[in-house]
Design an enzyme around this catalytic site. Structure first.
Site, PDB file in Angstrom:
ATOM      1  N   GLU A   8     -32.585  62.169  50.709  1.00 17.77           N
ATOM      2  CA  GLU A   8     -31.855  63.293  50.113  1.00 17.77           C
ATOM      3  C   GLU A   8     -32.611  64.606  50.220  1.00 17.77           C
ATOM      4  O   GLU A   8     -31.997  65.673  50.266  1.00 17.77           O
ATOM      5  CB  GLU A   8     -31.543  62.968  48.648  1.00 17.77           C
ATOM      6  CG  GLU A   8     -30.466  63.842  48.046  1.00 17.77           C
ATOM      7  CD  GLU A   8     -29.890  63.244  46.773  1.00 17.77           C
ATOM      8  OE1 GLU A   8     -29.562  64.029  45.870  1.00 17.77           O
ATOM      9  OE2 GLU A   8     -29.778  62.002  46.674  1.00 17.77           O
ATOM     10  N   ASP A 107     -30.802  59.251  46.471  1.00 19.60           N
ATOM     11  CA  ASP A 107     -30.912  58.813  45.079  1.00 19.60           C
ATOM     12  C   ASP A 107     -29.794  57.829  44.761  1.00 19.60           C
ATOM     13  O   ASP A 107     -28.632  58.035  45.160  1.00 19.60           O
ATOM     14  CB  ASP A 107     -30.817  60.010  44.129  1.00 19.60           C
ATOM     15  CG  ASP A 107     -32.017  60.933  44.253  1.00 19.60           C
ATOM     16  OD1 ASP A 107     -33.048  60.501  44.796  1.00 19.60           O
ATOM     17  OD2 ASP A 107     -31.906  62.097  43.806  1.00 19.60           O
ATOM     18  N   TYR A 315     -37.197  57.116  38.410  1.00 18.38           N
ATOM     19  CA  TYR A 315     -36.041  58.010  38.575  1.00 18.38           C
ATOM     20  C   TYR A 315     -35.611  58.547  37.208  1.00 18.38           C
ATOM     21  O   TYR A 315     -35.348  57.760  36.288  1.00 18.38           O
ATOM     22  CB  TYR A 315     -34.897  57.245  39.224  1.00 18.38           C
ATOM     23  CG  TYR A 315     -33.754  58.118  39.673  1.00 18.38           C
ATOM     24  CD1 TYR A 315     -33.963  59.176  40.550  1.00 18.38           C
ATOM     25  CD2 TYR A 315     -32.459  57.884  39.229  1.00 18.38           C
ATOM     26  CE1 TYR A 315     -32.923  59.975  40.974  1.00 18.38           C
ATOM     27  CE2 TYR A 315     -31.410  58.666  39.647  1.00 18.38           C
ATOM     28  CZ  TYR A 315     -31.639  59.720  40.512  1.00 18.38           C
ATOM     29  OH  TYR A 315     -30.602  60.519  40.923  1.00 18.38           O
TER      30      TYR A 315
END
Length: 645
Positions: A8, A107, A315
């Site tokens: 990403e 993600d 995350y």
């Protein structure tokens, strides 16, 4: 075999390539984009970094003219995808040539899945037969990444469809509501009035709390207190009926106790109390905690995402407050022995058994936020260290035993007037050794078991009940979470947008007069737009798409139906809404006569960069101006609903 890895962001691609190649990846600059090549298990890999979304939804050109576009027609208009980063798309297309497989490593959430799907479509333009695999990970650590790429999964197209439907829904609500308000009030360009499906109900929460504060009527109270002593030991006791709500009752109790020459220690009771460790951090809890530490919600998330890309935390976008059984908690704590929190880590590792706390929210996509690698203060920026330390201490605290306190309750008789004193002493710090208490509790000295008590003085304290507190950014996001407004990934962005639009200001979130004018007009004449229920129901529909219980077409259709009903309400009260907003914003903008020329008035303006300043209406003859902090534009007077009629 030729494999293309799509990440990403550049930093994520760099870390993925470094870990998977064991540090042997080579950097390649091709078609204006830096990429990485390496070999792994006999396959040739190329890691390609995106820059987030490169496709944006917008309406076709025929709907660009606000004056000529019928808003009812706009509700049903089908948005079209527009490439916003052609350089990256062209480079991706060329990098995809002759690829046998594309591995999506964006993600793992709705937005990441949609970005991955967008990338796959570009890849298939060059290599139609390329297989698609999905890498799902919650931490950019070597152990997790190697395991993930040894067990690749499939792209979740339903999750991507949910994200795509959200874009369609949010675009329609934002476009229709913003165009209506701006056209009705005659505001264009940088002066438009924005509204949205989540933004407006969130602003209503702030306005409702401001109204509670304004309408709050404090109630007086009185407390009868005594300063007592046994020998040289002095302690404070309070009348058991405190607080009194009638002054004469407090004075009578004080006078009666004042007749006594000494008191009598009737009883001393002791007990033990445990303070449970905190639960693991999800996104909402993290933002609230960081906000109490002085970070704005947006800034806290930005730093957390940077720490994640550096492999230092997991995350940061998660709803989970329960560690999965597969997470090696002791191993994670052992890694912190190499950090500046080694002493705290040793406390946890010295425990015979580690039993983590669990929150009420348990999901399977990502674990709670936890440290994935050791860090030292000297290696990070100050703000990054503060966020890392907050997360690491919270993690260690969740693995620690309760803090144990010794409670003491004393009852004193002063001429048959009962008084009581209590204290709390920390016996076993438990998790408080890792996160110390930031407020000192009251303690009581050893008073024995009974006997006479010297009266040093008896007095009356008075005060008023406090009004409800205004929201902090963290508390506002927690309320949004409770009401189903937005998602873990968007709530902090919505709050920041309210600041950027000039609708709210201050560290304790308060509406500006302009923001207040917009939301009060809508609360009176189109209340469904400001209520969280409508947004929460649409959120549930979008969630249902992700698990296959609803189709995007059905959810978008229901959204359009609700938006059309809201537009009908708005149109029916167009003039009243416009008049109220125009008059209130004009009042907010006017800050009195110009102190230089005397002929003009100092009004609120916006620079090209979006900053606010006061400028003279007699410009360019008079160039008087001055910068004003955002806090100067908080509510200055309470609005009157009668003006909305």
């Amino acid at each position: 075999m030729h494999r293309l890895l799509v990440a990403e962001k550049f930093s994520a691609a760099l870390r993925l390539a470094t870990v998977l190649s064991e540090g042997r990846a080579k950097r390649l600059r091709a078609d204006g984009v830096s990429q990485f090549t390496f070999s792994r298990s006999g396959d040739d890999w190329r890691a390609f970094p995106l820059r987030g979304h490169f496709v944006n939804l917008d309406y076709p050109p025929e709907f660009n003219d606000w004056d000529r576009t019928d808003l009812d027609t706009l509700i049903d208009a089908e948005p079209v995808p527009t490439v916003t980063d052609p350089t990256t798309v062209d480079a991706l297309r060329r990098a995809s040539d002759a690829m046998d497989e594309v591995v999506v490593a964006t993600d793992y959430d709705r937005e990441g899945e949609l970005i991955g799907l967008e990338a796959v479509r570009v890849v298939h333009e060059a290599s139609r037969e390329a297989e698609v695999r999905r890498a799902r990970f919650s931490a950019l650590t070597r152990t997790e990444l190697v395991d993930t790429f040894d067990h690749l999964g499939e792209l979740d197209e339903r999750l991507a469809a949910s994200a795509a439907a959200r874009e369609v829904v949010d675009l329609a609500w934002g476009a229709v509501l913003t165009r209506f308000l701006s056209l009705a009030t005659g505001r264009r360009g940088r002066e438009i009035l924005s509204a949205g499906r989540v933004q407006t109900p969130t602003l209503a929460l702030v306005e409702d709390r401001e109204r509670e504060v304004e309408e709050f009527v404090p109630s007086p109270w009185w407390r009868v207190v005594a300063s007592l002593a046994i020998g040289d030991t002095v302690f404070r006791a309070e009348h058991v009926q405190n607080p009194f709500h009638q002054r004469d009752e407090a004075e009578a109790a004080c006078s009666l106790a004042g007749l006594a020459t000494e008191g009598w220690l009737e009883s001393v009771e002791t007990d033990e109390q445990d303070e449970r460790p905190p639960v693991p951090l999800n996104t909402t809890l993290f933002v609230a905690l960081a906000n109490r530490g002085g970070f704005s919600a947006a800034r806290a998330m930005s730093i957390a995402e940077s720490l994640y890309r550096d492999g230092l935390i997991s995350y940061p976008r998660t709803d989970n407050t329960a560690y999965p059984r597969t997470l090696g908690l002791r191993r994670t704590a052992e890694a912190l022995l190499e950090s500046d929190l080694s002493e705290e880590a040793r406390l946890v590792l010295s425990l015979a058994e580690i039993r983590p706390t669990r929150g009420r929210s348990e999901t399977t996509d990502h674990p709670p936020i936890y440290p994935t690698g050791p860090a030292r203060k000297t290696d990070l920026r100050e703000d990054a260290w503060r966020v890392y330390e907050l997360i690491a201490r919270r993690f260690l605290a969740t693995l620690s035993p309760p803090a144990r306190y010794h409670l003491t309750t004393v009852r004193v008789d002063i001429d048959e007037v009962p008084f009581m004193a209590s204290g709390r002493t920390l016996r076993d710090p438990g998790w408080r050794a890792i996160i110390p208490w930031d407020r000192e509790g009251s303690t009581l000295p050893d008073l024995g078991s009974g006997g006479a008590v010297e009266i040093r003085g008896i007095a009356i304290e008075e005060g008023e009940t406090a009004c409800p507190p205004r929201y902090s950014q963290g508390a506002l996001i927690q309320e949004m979470d409770r009401l189903g407004l937005g998602t873990k990934s968007t709530r902090h962005e919505i709050v920041q947008k309210l600041y950027d639009r000039g609708y709210v200001g201050g560290r304790q979130v308060r509406p500006t007069e302009g923001g207040r004018a917009v939301v009060e007009a809508l609360q009176v004449h189109a209340p469904r737009i400001t209520r969280p229920e409508t947004t929460a129901e649409l959120e549930r529909g979008l969630d249902a798409i992700a698990v296959g219980d609803a189709t995007p077409e059905a959810v978008v259709s229901e959204s359009r139906r609700r938006l059309r009903e809201a537009l009908q309400e708005l149109e029916a009260h167009r003039e009243a809404i416009a008049r109220w907003i125009r008059e209130t914003i004009a009042w907010e903008r006017d800050h009195g006569p110009c102190e230089k020329c005397g002929a003009g008035r100092m009004v609120l303006r916006k620079s090209r960069r979006g900053s606010r300043f006061l400028g003279c209406t007699n410009y360019p003859q008079c160039k008087n101006s001055r910068q004003v902090p955002r806090e100067a534009f908080i509510v200055r007077a309470r609005a009157s609903e009668s003006s909305l009629a």
